[in-house]
Motif scaffolding. Structure first.
Motif, PDB file in Angstrom:
ATOM      1  N   GLU A 197       8.571  -4.667  -4.432  1.00 16.60           N
ATOM      2  CA  GLU A 197       8.045  -5.427  -5.649  1.00 16.60           C
ATOM      3  C   GLU A 197       7.657  -7.034  -5.222  1.00 16.60           C
ATOM      4  OE1 GLU A 197      11.265  -5.100  -8.337  1.00 16.60           O
ATOM      5  OE2 GLU A 197      10.929  -2.972  -8.799  1.00 16.60           O
ATOM      6  N   PHE A 198       8.783  -7.417  -4.187  1.00 16.07           N
ATOM      7  CA  PHE A 198       8.666  -8.940  -4.381  1.00 16.07           C
ATOM      8  C   PHE A 198       7.531  -9.411  -3.119  1.00 16.07           C
ATOM      9  CE2 PHE A 198      10.421 -12.761  -1.883  1.00 16.07           C
ATOM     10  CZ  PHE A 198      10.093 -13.722  -3.008  1.00 16.07           C
ATOM     11  N   GLU A 199       7.203  -8.295  -2.234  1.00 10.09           N
ATOM     12  CA  GLU A 199       5.972  -8.380  -1.263  1.00 10.09           C
ATOM     13  C   GLU A 199       6.316  -9.836  -0.338  1.00 10.09           C
ATOM     14  OE1 GLU A 199       2.469  -8.281  -3.411  1.00 10.09           O
ATOM     15  OE2 GLU A 199       2.447  -6.090  -3.305  1.00 10.09           O
ATOM     16  N   PRO A 200       7.372  -9.882   0.249  1.00  9.43           N
ATOM     17  CA  PRO A 200       7.757 -11.041   0.940  1.00  9.43           C
ATOM     18  C   PRO A 200       6.976 -11.323   2.142  1.00  9.43           C
ATOM     19  CG  PRO A 200       9.235  -9.385   1.350  1.00  9.43           C
ATOM     20  CD  PRO A 200       8.415  -8.724   0.547  1.00  9.43           C
ATOM     21  N   ASP A 201       6.772 -12.480   2.718  1.00  8.24           N
ATOM     22  CA  ASP A 201       6.163 -12.936   3.733  1.00  8.24           C
ATOM     23  C   ASP A 201       7.169 -12.715   4.956  1.00  8.24           C
ATOM     24  OD1 ASP A 201       3.638 -13.961   2.844  1.00  8.24           O
ATOM     25  OD2 ASP A 201       4.838 -15.563   1.995  1.00  8.24           O
TER      26      ASP A 201
END
Length: 400
Positions: free
Chosen positions: A26-30
């Motif tokens: 959901e957050f799609e972090p780097d």
């Protein structure tokens, strides 16, 4: 400054595994920052060099090693009870990130440094309480009440209560295991946020409140350098060792000058050997040590108690290792042991246990000697010490 999102987990929780995977999707972090150091990361990935028997035996920190093994056993036991392998949520974070080509950052402090600061920072009373509590848990005492791990990750009040209880139980231990690592993890995450727009931090649920507090007020963060240096403590081992040497020597001198007779002085020395040796050898046998190891502990304890650079347990461990012949594969057997009885059957565990308990017996023997020597000898300490001191002063005065 990029956005930081925290996922508070329990290390043996299926819900935590699912939550980690969901948060990454959901957050799609780097970058995904996980509460691991290089050593634990390699262990989970089953990569990198493994500790050898020589590494463990040469380290000499037998009590610390036992505490680490018992903590790992308890975590593993909880994981078995709930059907989740310890560290599963970290593995899930690594797998999910790697599958999406998201970089992984190791955000936690080196476990060796943490354990060193943890053990050296605790008082003697805290160490005794901790070992007693761990031993009771490993041995199966403490009741059959089940721990609801999933509830721990959801109920913030329950988490805070558990952390507060740990602080009450061992204030200095909690400082190294919780408070300092809150700060270390905060430093790691804030540094990552300087170079990434989205940072996902996967940390134990018990760290979330502390980390959030530092995020809200970074000025309260202790300097990073203070979190990575070896603890600076007084060398109590050598201070007490020197004190006991001085006390023993002074006691022998006073007995010698007191006029009670050379036979009393000889018996005072004999009892020093016997009390130290019997307790060191007895504790070696309690640990399940070989009779030869017990004889070794008995033979050297009187000497090691007078030398802070030596320990009876070291010599007992050398003998035990010669007899048991531990192998590097024993480390895996310790990890896989289902209970304390199985752990004691592993040669390497037996060697470390012998070393630790032989040292305990020798230490108790030293204290017991000074407490019970005069009743054993059947003499009045006030008379002997007073006469010995006066005669010593008179002798010294005659030399001037």
């Amino acid at each position: 400054m990029g956005e930081i999102r925290l996922v508070g987990t329990a290390h043996v929780s299926q819900n935590s595994v699912d939550e980690v995977r969901r948060a990454i999707e959901e957050f799609e972090p780097d970058v995904v920052a996980i509460e691991l150091d290089q050593g634990r990361y390699a262990a989970l990935k089953k990569e990198g060099p493994k500790a050898t028997v020589d590494d463990i035996l040469k380290g000499g920190n037998f009590s610390e090693i036992l505490v680490q093994w018992m903590l790992a056993y308890i975590q593993k036991k909880i994981g078995m009870d709930v059907g989740v392998e310890p560290g599963a949520e970290m593995m899930a974070a690594m797998e999910e990130a790697e599958g999406r080509n998201i970089p992984i950052a190791l955000a936690d402090r080196d476990i060796r440094l943490t354990l060193s600061r943890f053990w050296k920072g605790m008082s003697l009373w805290e160490k005794m309480k901790l070992i007693g509590a761990l031993a009771g848990t490993v041995a199966g005492r403490g009741g059959d009440e089940e721990i609801d791990v999933e509830a721990l990750t959801k109920d913030k009040d329950l988490i805070e209560a558990a952390i507060e209880e740990f602080h009450n139980f061992s204030p200095r231990g909690a400082k190294a295991l919780i408070d300092e690592r809150d700060a270390y993890l905060s430093h790691s995450l804030l540094r990552l946020a300087q170079h990434n727009e989205k940072v996902l931090g996967v940390v134990g649920a018990g760290h979330v409140k502390g980390i959030t507090g530092y995020f809200n007020d970074p000025s309260k963060l202790p300097p990073f350098a203070s979190l990575v240096e070896q603890p600076k403590t007084l060398p109590w081992k050598y201070i007490f060792g020197g004190l006991f040497i001085a006390m023993f020597a002074f006691l022998m001198i006073l007995i010698g000058f007191s006029g009670v007779g050379i036979d009393v002085l000889i018996w005072a020395i004999v009892y020093w050997v016997l009390i130290n040796g019997i307790l060191a050898g007895g504790f070696t046998l309690i640990a399940g040590g070989h009779p030869l190891s017990a004889v070794t502990a008995f033979g050297v304890s009187w000497m090691t108690s007078l030398n802070p650079l030596l320990a009876a347990g070291w010599f007992a461990a050398i003998t035990e290792a010669k007899v048991r012949k531990p192998k590097t594969s024993d480390l895996q057997k310790i990890v896989e042991a289902e209970n304390f009885t199985e752990m004691r059957k592993v040669p390497l565990f037996r060697v470390v246990l012998v070393a630790a308990l032989a040292n305990v017996g020798s230490t108790i023997g030293t204290f017991a000697y000074f407490i019970f020597i005069f009743p054993i000898l059947g003499i009045d300490p006030t008379v002997v010490l007073a006469d010995g001191f006066n005669n010593l002063m008179a002798f010294l005065g005659s030399l001037i």
